[in-house]
Motif scaffolding. Structure first.
Motif, mmCIF file in Angstrom:
data_model
loop_
_atom_site.group_PDB
_atom_site.id
_atom_site.type_symbol
_atom_site.label_atom_id
_atom_site.label_comp_id
_atom_site.label_asym_id
_atom_site.label_seq_id
_atom_site.Cartn_x
_atom_site.Cartn_y
_atom_site.Cartn_z
ATOM 1 N N GLN A 30 0.829 -1.205 0.000
ATOM 2 C CA GLN A 30 0.000 0.000 0.000
ATOM 3 C C GLN A 30 0.865 1.257 0.000
ATOM 4 O OE1 GLN A 30 -2.575 -0.391 3.412
ATOM 5 N NE2 GLN A 30 -3.719 -2.124 2.528
ATOM 6 N N LEU A 31 1.959 1.216 0.787
ATOM 7 C CA LEU A 31 2.849 2.374 0.841
ATOM 8 C C LEU A 31 3.509 2.614 -0.515
ATOM 9 C CD1 LEU A 31 4.281 4.607 2.385
ATOM 10 C CD2 LEU A 31 5.974 2.910 3.161
ATOM 11 N N LEU A 32 3.943 1.538 -1.186
ATOM 12 C CA LEU A 32 4.590 1.695 -2.500
ATOM 13 C C LEU A 32 3.588 2.224 -3.527
ATOM 14 C CD1 LEU A 32 7.290 1.333 -3.948
ATOM 15 C CD2 LEU A 32 6.523 -0.946 -4.666
ATOM 16 N N GLU A 33 2.344 1.770 -3.413
ATOM 17 C CA GLU A 33 1.308 2.299 -4.308
ATOM 18 C C GLU A 33 1.110 3.789 -4.073
ATOM 19 O OE1 GLU A 33 -1.651 -1.509 -5.099
ATOM 20 O OE2 GLU A 33 -1.910 -0.302 -3.296
ATOM 21 N N SER A 34 1.189 4.202 -2.807
ATOM 22 C CA SER A 34 1.050 5.630 -2.490
ATOM 23 C C SER A 34 2.241 6.414 -3.033
ATOM 24 C CB SER A 34 0.936 5.823 -0.976
ATOM 25 O OG SER A 34 -0.199 5.166 -0.464
ATOM 26 N N ILE A 35 3.421 5.805 -2.975
ATOM 27 C CA ILE A 35 4.614 6.459 -3.515
ATOM 28 C C ILE A 35 4.518 6.602 -5.027
ATOM 29 C CG2 ILE A 35 7.094 6.106 -3.913
ATOM 30 C CD1 ILE A 35 7.259 4.863 -1.143
ATOM 31 N N ALA A 36 3.917 5.597 -5.672
ATOM 32 C CA ALA A 36 3.855 5.567 -7.133
ATOM 33 C C ALA A 36 3.032 6.720 -7.716
ATOM 34 C CB ALA A 36 3.278 4.239 -7.605
ATOM 35 N N SER A 37 2.031 7.179 -6.966
ATOM 36 C CA SER A 37 1.133 8.204 -7.506
ATOM 37 C C SER A 37 1.847 9.527 -7.788
ATOM 38 C CB SER A 37 -0.051 8.416 -6.556
ATOM 39 O OG SER A 37 -0.934 9.389 -7.079
ATOM 40 N N PRO A 38 2.497 10.166 -6.792
ATOM 41 C CA PRO A 38 3.215 11.407 -7.101
ATOM 42 C C PRO A 38 4.422 11.173 -7.998
ATOM 43 C CG PRO A 38 3.714 10.714 -4.860
ATOM 44 C CD PRO A 38 2.615 9.821 -5.343
ATOM 45 N N THR A 39 4.995 9.964 -7.880
ATOM 46 C CA THR A 39 6.149 9.641 -8.723
ATOM 47 C C THR A 39 5.765 9.644 -10.196
ATOM 48 O OG1 THR A 39 7.189 8.319 -6.991
ATOM 49 C CG2 THR A 39 7.827 7.846 -9.259
#
Length: 478
Positions: free
Chosen positions: A177-186
């Motif tokens: 879930q955290l990596l998915e959250s990171i992926a959005s602004p990235t």
């Protein structure tokens, strides 16, 4: 008493439960705060640069650090080829990794790019989607991994994956879930960086193209000056002088007076440099040589062929050679088995004193004769092949007499084959009309009128062929 103890126990249990709930809330709040700070950290990192290569490095370093992973990679989508590729790969084998391309759907990264779904893999080697193409190339074992799509404006532009969680523990659902959250602004930052990178490349390409164009234009201007340097810059006048050595008669006996021949020409390439050429010069006291030609090609190749042809013509012409003998000799020098270039040509030697004109025609447009009495006729004679077509061609000499007041006009097909907007050709009839109308004009004015009439006919249509005209007048010397 027992009731009081029971109440006390219940109150203690309630207190413990409340304390535990408070701890859980505090822990959840702390975790949420930590996650928020991590995402804030990611946002700061990915928004600190607009350059794609720098951004990719920051994405991989930040993802590895936050996810407590050994390695991270960003694999981008090539929409045109339907493939995934490593735009940036660090380490000793980075160049080898950048050569790797995965089909959409190939391997775990390809599956994520195809489906748009995130995955958590606890044992990569046992996953049926696993591809060892990258691992074998870099000799790096992958134990576990997370892989999420990078989605910007509803489009998958790549995938972000982290490999091998430190401490020999697997990644958790919360990690995913955290990596998915990171992926959005990235993804948003990455797309902006890709657009900026494409813009920079376009600007650079434009600068390179502009510089090359300016350099080419400069070189073409120099080539134009060199080419024009081969051509006579001024008209030529030759007056008959005394006895004619060729015929053994004096000018006064032949003409009852002295004569003068004038040569003048004009050339206008369709490009900066072209293949049309002309020349004229004195051979001896009474004879003038002139030539006009048209190389089959255009641009620099035609200009080079033209320069060689003119050099050979001028170098080989002598008082002993006839025009036919000259063209035969020049053709033997020009012919090459593997060459596709050739030149139509018309050259002549005019005896100013007697009016005798010897000429040879190598597949050129038929010149016009304008007689002193106003008659306009095509100059006909035996034709040969253009120069450079066959090595054993023998060029013939033709003869005609130019009386006082006669004129010969030699031109290239850039005149007669000039086209208007409807692709109608200028033709011989229009050319003859101009020659009849301007028969009393001096050579310079006639040349300008011929070109002007072609331009009026073309009515703005692009000049597709070089234009060259040469005029020879023979008049009495007053």
């Amino acid at each position: 008493m027992e009731i009081a103890v029971g109440v006390l126990v219940i109150l203690c249990l309630v207190a413990v439960i409340q304390w535990q709930l408070g701890n859980r809330k505090r822990h959840a709040a702390e975790l949420e705060l930590e996650r928020t700070m991590q995402l804030f950290d990611v946002s700061l990192e990915v928004n600190s640069t607009i350059r794609k290569q720098d951004l990719l490095v920051k994405i991989m370093e930040t993802s590895s650090r936050i996810m407590n992973a050994e390695a991270s990679s960003v694999i981008l989508v090539d929409e045109d080829k339907g493939e995934l590729f490593f735009d940036l790969a660090l380490g000793a084998k980075g160049d080898e990794v950048r050569e790797i391309r995965l089909k959409i759907g190939e391997g775990i990264a390809g599956w994520v790019a195809q489906t748009g779904k995130s995955v958590k893999i606890d044992d990569a080697a046992r996953d049926e989607r696993w591809s060892s193409k990258v691992a074998k190339r870099v000799d790096y074992p992958t134990r576990n991994m997370l892989c999420v799509p990078l989605v910007s404006k509803g489009k998958i532009i790549g995938v972000l994956q982290v490999l091998n969680k430190r401490g020999d523990t697997p990644f958790t659902d919360r990690d995913l879930q955290l990596l998915e959250s990171i992926a959005s602004p990235t993804a948003a930052s990455l797309e902006n960086a890709m657009l900026y990178d494409a813009l920079e490349k376009s600007v650079h390409a434009l600068k390179v193209t502009t510089a090359a164009k300016e350099r080419m234009e400069s070189e073409l201007r120099i080539a134009t000056d060199i080419q024009m340097g081969f051509l006579p810059r001024k008209s030529l006048s030759l007056q008959s002088r005394g006895e004619d050595a060729t015929l053994g008669t004096s000018a006064s006996e032949t003409l009852g007076g002295r004569a003068q021949a004038d040569a003048e020409a004009i050339i206008r390439p369709a490009r900066e440099v072209g293949g049309d050429f002309y020349d004229y010069f004195r051979i001896d006291e009474n004879r003038m040589f002139f030539v006009l030609g048209d190389v089959s090609d255009k641009g620099i190749p035609a200009a080079l062929f033209m320069a060689v042809t003119m050099t050979l013509l001028k170098g080989k012409m002598s008082v002993e050679l006839t025009p036919g003998e000259l063209l035969t000799a020049v053709n033997q020098e020009l012919y090459k088995d593997d060459s596709t270039m050739f030149a139509t040509i018309f050259c002549g030697v005019l005896n100013v004193a007697t009016g005798q004109l010897l000429y040879s025609d190598g597949g050129h447009c038929p010149p016009y004769m304008v007689r002193a009495n106003g008659e306009v006729e095509l100059l006909k004679g035996k034709k040969g092949l253009p120069l450079g077509v066959m090595d054993d061609t023998l060029y013939m000499d033709n003869e005609v007499m130019l009386d006082l007041g006669d004129r010969i006009i030699v031109y290239t097909d850039g005149i007669t084959e000039a086209e208007d907007q409807l692709q109608h050709q200028y033709g011989f009839a229009r050319l003859k009309d101009v020659l009849v109308r301007e028969q009393a004009s001096n050579p310079g004015y006639l040349l300008s009128q011929m070109v002007q009439d072609v331009d009026l006919f073309a009515d703005g249509a692009v000049q597709s062929d070089d234009i060259a005209v040469l005029i020879i007048d023979r008049n009495s010397l007053k």
